[in-house]
Design an enzyme around this catalytic site. Structure first.
Site, PDB file in Angstrom:
ATOM      1  N   THR A 156     -71.897 -12.051 -16.038  1.00  0.00           N
ATOM      2  CA  THR A 156     -71.985 -12.591 -15.303  1.00  0.00           C
ATOM      3  C   THR A 156     -72.498 -14.512 -15.487  1.00  0.00           C
ATOM      4  O   THR A 156     -72.586 -14.611 -17.293  1.00  0.00           O
ATOM      5  CB  THR A 156     -73.838 -12.525 -14.889  1.00  0.00           C
ATOM      6  N   HIS A 276     -74.891 -16.649  -6.876  1.00  0.00           N
ATOM      7  CA  HIS A 276     -76.257 -15.612  -7.276  1.00  0.00           C
ATOM      8  C   HIS A 276     -77.453 -15.680  -6.131  1.00  0.00           C
ATOM      9  O   HIS A 276     -78.514 -15.705  -6.576  1.00  0.00           O
ATOM     10  CB  HIS A 276     -76.518 -16.611  -8.495  1.00  0.00           C
TER      11      HIS A 276
HETATM   12  C1  LIG Z   1     -83.806 -10.521  -7.400  1.00  0.00           C
HETATM   13  C2  LIG Z   1     -83.061 -10.508  -7.658  1.00  0.00           C
HETATM   14  C3  LIG Z   1     -82.523 -10.121  -8.634  1.00  0.00           C
HETATM   15  C4  LIG Z   1     -81.299 -10.758  -9.150  1.00  0.00           C
HETATM   16  N1  LIG Z   1     -80.683 -10.944 -10.367  1.00  0.00           N
HETATM   17  C5  LIG Z   1     -79.614 -10.619 -10.970  1.00  0.00           C
HETATM   18  C6  LIG Z   1     -79.656 -10.042 -12.172  1.00  0.00           C
HETATM   19  O1  LIG Z   1     -79.781  -9.138 -13.445  1.00  0.00           O
HETATM   20  N2  LIG Z   1     -78.051 -10.443 -12.437  1.00  0.00           N
HETATM   21  C7  LIG Z   1     -76.865 -10.899 -11.932  1.00  0.00           C
HETATM   22  O2  LIG Z   1     -76.556 -11.093 -12.485  1.00  0.00           O
HETATM   23  N3  LIG Z   1     -77.166 -11.543 -10.803  1.00  0.00           N
HETATM   24  C8  LIG Z   1     -79.017 -10.854  -9.968  1.00  0.00           C
HETATM   25  N4  LIG Z   1     -78.694 -10.925  -8.853  1.00  0.00           N
HETATM   26  C9  LIG Z   1     -77.823 -11.933  -7.699  1.00  0.00           C
HETATM   27  C10 LIG Z   1     -77.155 -10.642  -7.381  1.00  0.00           C
HETATM   28  O3  LIG Z   1     -76.422  -9.559  -8.061  1.00  0.00           O
HETATM   29  C11 LIG Z   1     -76.411 -11.271  -6.224  1.00  0.00           C
HETATM   30  O4  LIG Z   1     -75.530 -11.827  -6.647  1.00  0.00           O
HETATM   31  C12 LIG Z   1     -76.679 -11.562  -4.879  1.00  0.00           C
HETATM   32  O5  LIG Z   1     -78.111 -10.746  -5.056  1.00  0.00           O
HETATM   33  C13 LIG Z   1     -75.766 -11.468  -3.557  1.00  0.00           C
HETATM   34  O6  LIG Z   1     -76.706 -12.345  -2.674  1.00  0.00           O
HETATM   35  P1  LIG Z   1     -77.373 -11.750  -1.532  1.00  0.00           P
HETATM   36  O7  LIG Z   1     -78.844 -10.740  -2.522  1.00  0.00           O
HETATM   37  O8  LIG Z   1     -77.300 -12.625  -0.733  1.00  0.00           O
HETATM   38  O9  LIG Z   1     -76.318 -10.360  -0.907  1.00  0.00           O
HETATM   39  C14 LIG Z   1     -80.500 -11.153  -8.261  1.00  0.00           C
HETATM   40  C15 LIG Z   1     -80.729 -11.364  -7.101  1.00  0.00           C
HETATM   41  C16 LIG Z   1     -81.896 -10.491  -6.326  1.00  0.00           C
HETATM   42  C17 LIG Z   1     -82.169 -10.666  -5.082  1.00  0.00           C
END
Ligand SMILES: Cc1cc2nc3c(=O)[nH]c(=O)nc-3n(C[C@H](O)[C@H](O)[C@H](O)COP(=O)(O)O)c2cc1C
Length: 387
Positions: A156, A276
């Site tokens: 990431t 993200h």
């Molecule tokens: C609650 C939450 C925690 C997340 N934690 C991480 C993480 O630990 N590492 C990461 O690369 N992305 C993280 N993300 C981003 C997700 O990998 C992803 O890019 C994102 O949820 C996509 O959007 P969407 O929720 O609208 O599908 C997180 C997203 C959410 C909603």
């Protein structure tokens, strides 16, 4: 058992059954939440072309992502604290993904550890890496992912510093939650969650506690993470991590063509067009809007995946039609998990699969490989004229 017809049904149950602190952690974006909102509303602007008199028998959504077979091109995105949405959440989600035949990505900031998830699953999963300053920790966690047989590293790039989400500060987000009077009052109505949590020992950041220097309990952990995300991450360090890992590599969080070109030059296996989920740079355009420019820049050089805003199989279809080879879902599967545990994640995948399959058929296509720009109607000024 309630009738679930779409992801919104799961979202309502998620909200009802999960402590406010963790529901809000999931359902929020940074600052004004403009990017968070536009990630979904921009998908709504794209329409589909209905085709008729096409033989629709023998359809398939099966394809490959980075050369690995998938039942549909929808991976579970890395989501921190998944094991706080529901006890043992990462294990439950990984099992659902494995049974469905789609990749599961474990976050660095997960509650269940890499080893724990490996022990409870049989198929290899993907591991998401946040780059930390502590080099020993970094080498060690990459080695642990290798030892667990992870079949891709998802690096990431868009969280070297944390975007501010107001609700997390106001709710006093922590894992496990601090039992303040407000939290206790909230938990009184979320008793299934509480009972399941009491029955598990997995309540802290499993990949970190006991593995990072001087981090043995949750209080030292918060200090450690605040200091550890490496703001110095650059293309040179990405190359070094690629070397250290030596396996399939996905670079996540690319939003601009210039960065996509740099990413493709590293020789990575895929990039993820992602903001993200609107949690980092508020004010960035939605990822579906940025996809055409990124396809133009690197579509013939590297596999392009997309996430942020996908809430239905139709959204998946739109992303594929506009050039993505694969997609990731974050909140859509977390809503399922918070609503009904492993069964809820399966339900989320089933809902998305059915929507993708039926929409694909009604657009006159029999396989996801056949989806192309002709399937969608995109407003002429969709990508916008920004100077
Ligand atoms: C609650 C939450 C925690 C997340 N934690 C991480 C993480 O630990 N590492 C990461 O690369 N992305 C993280 N993300 C981003 C997700 O990998 C992803 O890019 C994102 O949820 C996509 O959007 P969407 O929720 O609208 O599908 C997180 C997203 C959410 C909603």
């Amino acid at each position: 058992m309630p009738v679930i017809t779409n992801i919104d049904d799961l979202k309502r149950l998620h909200r009802k059954r999960t402590p406010k602190m963790f529901y809000d952690y999931c359902e929020s974006g940074s600052w004004t939440e403009q990017t968070f909102r536009e990630n979904t509303t921009d998908f709504d602007q794209i329409r589909l072309r209905q085709r008729v008199a096409v033989d629709m028998e023998g359809r398939s959504t099966a394809t490959q992502m980075i050369g690995q077979d998938v039942a549909m091109p929808v991976a579970l995105a890395p989501v921190g604290l998944t094991g706080m949405q529901r006890a043992d959440g990462e294990i439950k989600a990984a099992k659902a993904a494995e049974k469905f035949g789609v990749p599961f990505t474990l976050s660095t900031m997960s509650i269940c550890s890499i080893e724990d998830v490996a022990e409870h699953t049989t198929n290899p999963f993907w591991f998401q890496l946040y780059v930390m300053r502590d080099q020993e920790f970094l080498k060690n966690i990459i080695q642990r992912a290798k030892d667990a047989g992870c079949s891709a590293l998802v690096l990431t790039l868009d969280l070297q510093i944390l975007g501010q989400r107001h609700k997390d500060l106001k709710n006093g987000l922590s894992a496990p939650p601090k039992l303040t009077p407000a939290v206790l009052a909230d938990l009184a109505t979320k008793w299934t969650w509480g009972l399941e949590m009491l029955g598990t020992k997995r309540r802290g950041f499993g990949n970190i506690i006991g593995h990072a220097k001087d981090v043995d309990d949750p209080s030292s952990l918060f200090k450690w993470t605040a200091e550890q995300f490496d703001p110095r991450l650059d293309w040179g360090k990405i190359e070094a991590i690629k070397e250290m890992w030596g396996g399939p590599l996905i670079l996540k969080g690319v939003m601009e063509p210039e960065d996509a070109i740099m990413a493709a030059k590293t020789g990575c296996d895929a990039i993820v067009v992602s903001n993200h989920g609107g949690r980092q740079l508020d004010g960035a355009l939605s990822s579906i809007r940025m996809l055409p420019a990124i396809m133009d820049a690197v579509g013939d050089q590297v596999e392009v995946h997309l996430d942020s805003g996908i809430r239905s199989g139709q959204d998946v279809l739109k992303a594929l039609a506009m050039g993505a080879k694969g997609t990731f879902i974050g909140r859509a599967f977390i809503h399922g998990l918070g609503a009904m545990g492993e069964q809820g994640v399966t339900k989320a995948l089933e809902v998305i699969h059915k929507e993708l399959d039926i929409s694909m058929a009604l657009c006159g296509r029999k396989s996801v490989e056949d989806l192309d720009r002709d399937v969608v109607l995109v407003p002429e000024d969709f990508t916008g004229r920004w100077a």
